[in-house]
Design a protein around this motif. Sequence first.
Motif, PDB file in Angstrom:
ATOM      1  N   LEU B  75      -5.791 -13.118 -51.641  1.00 21.42           N
ATOM      2  CA  LEU B  75      -5.664 -14.228 -50.785  1.00 21.42           C
ATOM      3  C   LEU B  75      -4.058 -14.560 -50.393  1.00 21.42           C
ATOM      4  O   LEU B  75      -3.700 -14.895 -49.322  1.00 21.42           O
ATOM      5  N   ASP B  76      -3.299 -14.222 -51.559  1.00 23.81           N
ATOM      6  CA  ASP B  76      -2.001 -14.598 -51.272  1.00 23.81           C
ATOM      7  C   ASP B  76      -1.070 -13.577 -50.388  1.00 23.81           C
ATOM      8  O   ASP B  76      -0.498 -13.907 -49.378  1.00 23.81           O
ATOM      9  N   ASP B  77      -1.550 -12.215 -50.365  1.00 27.12           N
ATOM     10  CA  ASP B  77      -0.910 -11.129 -49.633  1.00 27.12           C
ATOM     11  C   ASP B  77      -1.648 -11.188 -48.125  1.00 27.12           C
ATOM     12  O   ASP B  77      -1.421 -10.327 -47.258  1.00 27.12           O
ATOM     13  N   GLY B  78      -3.051 -11.642 -48.281  1.00 26.98           N
ATOM     14  CA  GLY B  78      -3.557 -11.618 -46.819  1.00 26.98           C
ATOM     15  C   GLY B  78      -4.463 -10.647 -46.716  1.00 26.98           C
ATOM     16  O   GLY B  78      -5.236 -10.479 -45.931  1.00 26.98           O
ATOM     17  N   THR B  79      -4.819  -9.769 -47.847  1.00 24.89           N
ATOM     18  CA  THR B  79      -5.737  -8.709 -47.634  1.00 24.89           C
ATOM     19  C   THR B  79      -7.302  -9.279 -47.558  1.00 24.89           C
ATOM     20  O   THR B  79      -7.880  -8.698 -46.895  1.00 24.89           O
ATOM     21  N   LEU B  80      -7.264 -10.600 -48.123  1.00 22.68           N
ATOM     22  CA  LEU B  80      -8.595 -11.117 -48.061  1.00 22.68           C
ATOM     23  C   LEU B  80      -9.107 -11.301 -46.696  1.00 22.68           C
ATOM     24  O   LEU B  80     -10.302 -11.156 -46.296  1.00 22.68           O
ATOM     25  N   GLU B  81      -8.133 -11.760 -45.848  1.00 23.53           N
ATOM     26  CA  GLU B  81      -8.606 -11.934 -44.462  1.00 23.53           C
ATOM     27  C   GLU B  81      -9.311 -10.685 -43.610  1.00 23.53           C
ATOM     28  O   GLU B  81     -10.169 -10.475 -43.078  1.00 23.53           O
ATOM     29  N   GLN B  82      -8.482  -9.525 -44.168  1.00 28.51           N
ATOM     30  CA  GLN B  82      -8.913  -8.124 -43.555  1.00 28.51           C
ATOM     31  C   GLN B  82     -10.161  -7.755 -44.142  1.00 28.51           C
ATOM     32  O   GLN B  82     -10.841  -7.079 -43.508  1.00 28.51           O
ATOM     33  N   LEU B  83     -10.367  -8.070 -45.385  1.00 23.06           N
ATOM     34  CA  LEU B  83     -11.688  -7.944 -46.091  1.00 23.06           C
ATOM     35  C   LEU B  83     -12.877  -8.583 -45.579  1.00 23.06           C
ATOM     36  O   LEU B  83     -13.912  -7.955 -44.913  1.00 23.06           O
TER      37      LEU B  83
END
Lengths: 196, 221
Positions: B75-83
């Motif tokens: 969530l903090d580094d933005g990987t969640l958006e890409q997932l």
Amino acid sequence: MPSLQVQSLAVARGDRNVVDGLSFAVAAGEILHIRGRNGAGKTSLLEVLCGLRQAAAGSIAGRPDESLRHWVGHKNALNPALSPRENLRFWCALNECDAAGVDAALERVGLKALRHRPCGNLSTGQRRRAALARLLAVPRPWWFLDEPLAGLDHAGIDLLARLLGEHARGGGAAVLSSHQPLPADLAGVRTLELHP
Amino acid sequence: MNAAWAVFRRELLLAARRPAEWIQPLVFYAIVAVLFPLGVEAHDPALKVFAPAVIWVGALLAALLGVERMFRGDLDDGTLEQLLLAEAPTALLVAAKLAAHWLLTAVPLVVAAPLLGVALGLEPLAVKVLTLSLLLGTPTLMFTGGFAAALTVGAQRAGMLLPILVLPLMTPAVIFGGGAVRAANAGLPFDAPLYFLAALLALSVTLLPFAAAGALRNALE
């Protein structure tokens, strides 16, 4: 490539609408620059356009598929323990794309020498470049970029302007938010001002 | 499927870079199981009675240790958006991530359980049943914990909220897991609680990734 048509869109943040009754269209070869002061809803609007957030009202026609659009948010989606190369290769595998373009993309954004260094040790601008390298590693017609200029130095901004120019000339489209003005020599830019 | 495999591989790579994250639960687990007998009388026969519960509760708490951080970094580094934006179904990617976490944090606990069981004086048959019950039960713990982590990832002070949310959901696994070992210790048939554990495993592995995916989507809004 069908154009993206937004009709009387409302975007909610919490319990209030930050954007209301917004209509615009973006066609192939165009760059839409979303401007507005802090809190005007630029990020929320971009999130709605690429499907991370539900629209409160209105319609979006011609929204590109997952495999046709790039999203580079204000967070870079780079794990600090992994190198730019590992992060990008993971991204390609996640999207089931060929990772062959990763090294060339990192070289183009000037990170060739740093490609094996953990992202946590890179500067803000270098991380931004690594995130933007995704745009080059896997060509896709739609780019949604949230504050892509943030953290970039002058050379980085020029590089991004060149990439955007090439993308638009090649028939791609981009929607991006930025406080800073885009370089003046970039053709095909339209500005959308958000008023809260 | 390749996307899920990519998520799985990335978790293993991250674990190799940061070994403390998966060694810590194992150390915690060993400390709990070793310190508990020191609190009772020497050669107290009651220890054998409590051993299944000690090992099960120790495994549960150890499995919970790292759960809160499971989606926090992404969530903090933005990987969640890409997932969430990837073409592959989010539930499948979440399941891959939880499976990797299970392999990294829970499987060492399962492997260490026979040692601790013997140390606490369990019979050979009870040790076997204990290991089997943990093998069946830990995925349930991990998937329940992962679901709760997804629910609380956007919340402030999730560290407080998460155990309160997740401990009631984990009680059935502990009841049936401990029950199977107790039955084996007493020479009674122990297959019924193991079947219940297997049923919980089937339910949690198939349903909770969807719930967790929905919770993650919600966390970004």
